[in-house]
Design a protein around this motif. Structure first.
Motif, PDB file in Angstrom:
ATOM      1  N   GLY A  27       0.772  -1.237   0.000  1.00 34.74           N
ATOM      2  CA  GLY A  27       0.000   0.000   0.000  1.00 34.74           C
ATOM      3  C   GLY A  27       0.800   1.282   0.000  1.00 34.74           C
ATOM      4  O   GLY A  27       0.218   2.363   0.107  1.00 34.74           O
ATOM      5  N   LEU A  28       2.117   1.202  -0.111  1.00 32.30           N
ATOM      6  CA  LEU A  28       2.942   2.414  -0.135  1.00 32.30           C
ATOM      7  C   LEU A  28       2.949   2.984  -1.552  1.00 32.30           C
ATOM      8  O   LEU A  28       3.160   2.252  -2.519  1.00 32.30           O
ATOM      9  CB  LEU A  28       4.373   2.088   0.308  1.00 32.30           C
ATOM     10  CG  LEU A  28       5.323   3.279   0.444  1.00 32.30           C
ATOM     11  CD1 LEU A  28       4.833   4.252   1.508  1.00 32.30           C
ATOM     12  CD2 LEU A  28       6.726   2.790   0.781  1.00 32.30           C
ATOM     13  N   ARG A  52       9.158   3.349   8.724  1.00 24.07           N
ATOM     14  CA  ARG A  52       7.831   3.052   8.171  1.00 24.07           C
ATOM     15  C   ARG A  52       6.783   2.837   9.247  1.00 24.07           C
ATOM     16  O   ARG A  52       5.589   3.000   9.005  1.00 24.07           O
ATOM     17  CB  ARG A  52       7.898   1.782   7.298  1.00 24.07           C
ATOM     18  CG  ARG A  52       8.802   1.913   6.131  1.00 24.07           C
ATOM     19  CD  ARG A  52       8.813   0.690   5.230  1.00 24.07           C
ATOM     20  NE  ARG A  52       8.478  -0.567   5.840  1.00 24.07           N
ATOM     21  CZ  ARG A  52       9.160  -1.690   5.663  1.00 24.07           C
ATOM     22  NH1 ARG A  52      10.236  -1.696   4.915  1.00 24.07           N
ATOM     23  NH2 ARG A  52       8.770  -2.812   6.224  1.00 24.07           N
ATOM     24  N   ILE A  53       7.211   2.482  10.441  1.00 24.98           N
ATOM     25  CA  ILE A  53       6.282   2.067  11.497  1.00 24.98           C
ATOM     26  C   ILE A  53       5.167   3.083  11.762  1.00 24.98           C
ATOM     27  O   ILE A  53       3.995   2.696  11.820  1.00 24.98           O
ATOM     28  CB  ILE A  53       7.054   1.717  12.793  1.00 24.98           C
ATOM     29  CG1 ILE A  53       7.906   0.472  12.548  1.00 24.98           C
ATOM     30  CG2 ILE A  53       6.101   1.503  13.969  1.00 24.98           C
ATOM     31  CD1 ILE A  53       8.905   0.161  13.652  1.00 24.98           C
ATOM     32  N   PRO A  54       5.445   4.381  11.903  1.00 25.19           N
ATOM     33  CA  PRO A  54       4.348   5.323  12.176  1.00 25.19           C
ATOM     34  C   PRO A  54       3.329   5.452  11.040  1.00 25.19           C
ATOM     35  O   PRO A  54       2.244   5.994  11.236  1.00 25.19           O
ATOM     36  CB  PRO A  54       5.058   6.669  12.384  1.00 25.19           C
ATOM     37  CG  PRO A  54       6.492   6.362  12.569  1.00 25.19           C
ATOM     38  CD  PRO A  54       6.740   5.045  11.917  1.00 25.19           C
ATOM     39  N   PHE A  55       3.675   4.942   9.873  1.00 20.16           N
ATOM     40  CA  PHE A  55       2.815   5.077   8.696  1.00 20.16           C
ATOM     41  C   PHE A  55       2.033   3.795   8.384  1.00 20.16           C
ATOM     42  O   PHE A  55       1.428   3.681   7.330  1.00 20.16           O
ATOM     43  CB  PHE A  55       3.655   5.481   7.487  1.00 20.16           C
ATOM     44  CG  PHE A  55       4.370   6.789   7.676  1.00 20.16           C
ATOM     45  CD1 PHE A  55       3.718   7.989   7.441  1.00 20.16           C
ATOM     46  CD2 PHE A  55       5.679   6.826   8.123  1.00 20.16           C
ATOM     47  CE1 PHE A  55       4.369   9.202   7.625  1.00 20.16           C
ATOM     48  CE2 PHE A  55       6.345   8.033   8.317  1.00 20.16           C
ATOM     49  CZ  PHE A  55       5.680   9.225   8.062  1.00 20.16           C
ATOM     50  N   ASP A  60       2.938  -4.224   8.215  1.00 22.06           N
ATOM     51  CA  ASP A  60       3.076  -4.357   6.756  1.00 22.06           C
ATOM     52  C   ASP A  60       1.862  -3.904   5.957  1.00 22.06           C
ATOM     53  O   ASP A  60       1.674  -4.330   4.815  1.00 22.06           O
ATOM     54  CB  ASP A  60       3.455  -5.793   6.371  1.00 22.06           C
ATOM     55  CG  ASP A  60       4.825  -6.182   6.900  1.00 22.06           C
ATOM     56  OD1 ASP A  60       5.686  -5.292   7.027  1.00 22.06           O
ATOM     57  OD2 ASP A  60       5.038  -7.373   7.186  1.00 22.06           O
ATOM     58  N   VAL A  61       1.035  -3.034   6.527  1.00 24.30           N
ATOM     59  CA  VAL A  61      -0.095  -2.448   5.800  1.00 24.30           C
ATOM     60  C   VAL A  61      -0.044  -0.933   6.032  1.00 24.30           C
ATOM     61  O   VAL A  61      -0.221  -0.468   7.151  1.00 24.30           O
ATOM     62  CB  VAL A  61      -1.456  -3.007   6.286  1.00 24.30           C
ATOM     63  CG1 VAL A  61      -2.600  -2.338   5.529  1.00 24.30           C
ATOM     64  CG2 VAL A  61      -1.504  -4.519   6.129  1.00 24.30           C
ATOM     65  N   PHE A  62       0.202  -0.188   4.962  1.00 27.52           N
ATOM     66  CA  PHE A  62       0.355   1.256   5.077  1.00 27.52           C
ATOM     67  C   PHE A  62      -0.982   1.976   5.159  1.00 27.52           C
ATOM     68  O   PHE A  62      -1.971   1.545   4.569  1.00 27.52           O
ATOM     69  CB  PHE A  62       1.149   1.807   3.887  1.00 27.52           C
ATOM     70  CG  PHE A  62       2.599   1.436   3.956  1.00 27.52           C
ATOM     71  CD1 PHE A  62       3.493   2.179   4.716  1.00 27.52           C
ATOM     72  CD2 PHE A  62       3.068   0.328   3.280  1.00 27.52           C
ATOM     73  CE1 PHE A  62       4.819   1.824   4.803  1.00 27.52           C
ATOM     74  CE2 PHE A  62       4.408  -0.038   3.355  1.00 27.52           C
ATOM     75  CZ  PHE A  62       5.283   0.705   4.117  1.00 27.52           C
ATOM     76  N   ILE A  63      -0.981   3.078   5.892  1.00 26.43           N
ATOM     77  CA  ILE A  63      -2.141   3.960   5.944  1.00 26.43           C
ATOM     78  C   ILE A  63      -2.337   4.512   4.526  1.00 26.43           C
ATOM     79  O   ILE A  63      -1.367   4.940   3.892  1.00 26.43           O
ATOM     80  CB  ILE A  63      -1.895   5.106   6.947  1.00 26.43           C
ATOM     81  CG1 ILE A  63      -1.740   4.540   8.361  1.00 26.43           C
ATOM     82  CG2 ILE A  63      -3.000   6.150   6.880  1.00 26.43           C
ATOM     83  CD1 ILE A  63      -1.211   5.536   9.375  1.00 26.43           C
ATOM     84  N   PRO A  64      -3.553   4.486   4.004  1.00 30.04           N
ATOM     85  CA  PRO A  64      -3.781   5.000   2.650  1.00 30.04           C
ATOM     86  C   PRO A  64      -3.228   6.412   2.470  1.00 30.04           C
ATOM     87  O   PRO A  64      -3.367   7.263   3.345  1.00 30.04           O
ATOM     88  CB  PRO A  64      -5.306   4.968   2.515  1.00 30.04           C
ATOM     89  CG  PRO A  64      -5.737   3.875   3.444  1.00 30.04           C
ATOM     90  CD  PRO A  64      -4.776   3.973   4.621  1.00 30.04           C
ATOM     91  N   GLY A  65      -2.586   6.636   1.337  1.00 29.43           N
ATOM     92  CA  GLY A  65      -2.019   7.939   1.028  1.00 29.43           C
ATOM     93  C   GLY A  65      -0.573   8.104   1.462  1.00 29.43           C
ATOM     94  O   GLY A  65       0.039   9.129   1.180  1.00 29.43           O
TER      95      GLY A  65
END
Length: 81
Positions: A27-28, A52-55, A60-65
């Protein structure tokens, strides 16, 4: 007390292209994959992973955007400090 024995590392290495593909699949947003590959060659996938952790909304699933550029800027800010 017994000695601690490290388990052998069993994950095979993957190419920089595959690392970028893995981040995208999670999702990045990466607007310039070749630039991301170059950055990962310099920094390493695992050093980058700490930033990457805060995002991530879960492992292993990124916040959209979320963009590679945003995480890279965080890394570079930390490097400057």
């Amino acid at each position: 007390m017994g000695a601690y024995v490290l388990k052998p590392y069993s994950k095979p290495p993957i190419s920089y292209t595959k690392q970028v593909e893995r981040l995208i699949s999670r999702g990045l947003t990466i607007n310039n994959p070749s630039q991301a590959e170059k950055f990962l060659r310099h920094v390493s996938y695992y050093r980058f992973s700490a930033y990457r952790i805060p995002f991530q909304k879960e492992l292993d699933v990124f916040i959209p955007g979320t963009t590679f550029s945003k995480i890279r800027r965080l890394y570079e800010l930390d490097e400057e400090l």
